[in-house]
Write an enzyme that holds these catalytic residues in place. Sequence first.
Site, PDB file in Angstrom:
ATOM      1  CG  HIS A  85      -1.993  -1.029   1.207  1.00 41.41           C
ATOM      2  ND1 HIS A  85      -2.850  -1.218   0.134  1.00 41.41           N
ATOM      3  CD2 HIS A  85      -2.344  -1.962   2.138  1.00 41.41           C
ATOM      4  CE1 HIS A  85      -3.672  -2.231   0.428  1.00 41.41           C
ATOM      5  NE2 HIS A  85      -3.387  -2.692   1.624  1.00 41.41           N
ATOM      6  CG  ASP A 104      -3.046  -8.442   0.716  1.00 37.31           C
ATOM      7  OD1 ASP A 104      -2.343  -8.731   1.696  1.00 37.31           O
ATOM      8  OD2 ASP A 104      -4.056  -7.693   0.797  1.00 37.31           O
ATOM      9  CG  ASP A 109      -5.236  -9.980   3.355  1.00 41.53           C
ATOM     10  OD1 ASP A 109      -4.978 -10.525   2.259  1.00 41.53           O
ATOM     11  OD2 ASP A 109      -4.916  -8.799   3.620  1.00 41.53           O
TER      12      ASP A 109
HETATM   13 ZN   LIG Z   1      -4.333  -7.169   2.688  1.00 45.56          ZN
END
Ligand SMILES: [Zn+2]
Length: 307
Positions: free
Chosen positions: A122, A159, A243
């Site tokens: 990110h 992810d 996740d």
């Molecule tokens: Zn994540």
Amino acid sequence: MTTALITHPDCLDHITPEGHPERVARLNALLPALEGKDLLRISAPLAEDADLLLAHPADYLETIRASVPKGGIRQLDPDTWMSPGSLRAALRAAGGAVKAVDMVLAGEADNAFVACRPPGHHAETRSPMGFCLFGTVAIAAKHALERHGLERVAIVDFDVHHGNGTQDLVQSDGRILFVSTHQMPLYPGTGSPSETGPNGTVLNIALDEGTEGPAYRRILTERILPRVRAFRPELLILSAGFDAHANDPLAGIALQDEDFTFITAELCGLAAEVCGGRMVSCLEGGYDLDALASSGARHVDALIAAG
Ligand SMILES: [Zn+2]
């Protein structure tokens, strides 16, 4: 044949507030699950400024350095915190990814898993974001291109969140293919399939909440593998987040442990076909401790089986 596991105890010194999902306990759950496996265990070096500057401007490095608190913890954005040990932890994560590229390209390992934190996908060019300080996989990809002379590198980010930072850092470089699967809508809100990058080298695949393994496997085999194969990368880099597991508290995708085996084995098979099996996998998210340990172990088992 060899799979390298690259980590460092400094990655346990990045402290987040009580109740924060990206916590020290993650590595303390994952690493014991990798005990006893046939791995070449390597200590992650600190990234050097020159490594970070492959992806971030110098003033950003200064900003991050100046943000290190002398004690306690400091909030950088709604989700991102720094403790006194956070900078060294993030430097180990980036340095570990660079080391993994060096080892795989030198033939010292067939593939590598970098089990460091904080995650990186990110972090944008000039801003920390979403638990991340430096764009670890983007740095690794640019290191492979700029210093090893590769001409094409592919990044696959599985992810559950969009790798907005990686996209920001690599999309202007037509030598890098960036593929991300992510639940939408979900944090950070970017990653629409219409975002294809200025060179057409970005592939965003949005997943509906509730997506299960069979649907994900079809997306992988019918859309991702052909796209990466056509790009003919000389190295495959994974943003390995766990996740999208059904038990993860931050998202609503329903993958099971065996789906991570499938994903990893398929990507390893593709790497064997197009780039001699050369693959570097970097840990991103995964916030249910048991699911992170079990699916991370499946991921590493598949890397070992392919190595
Ligand atoms: Zn994540």
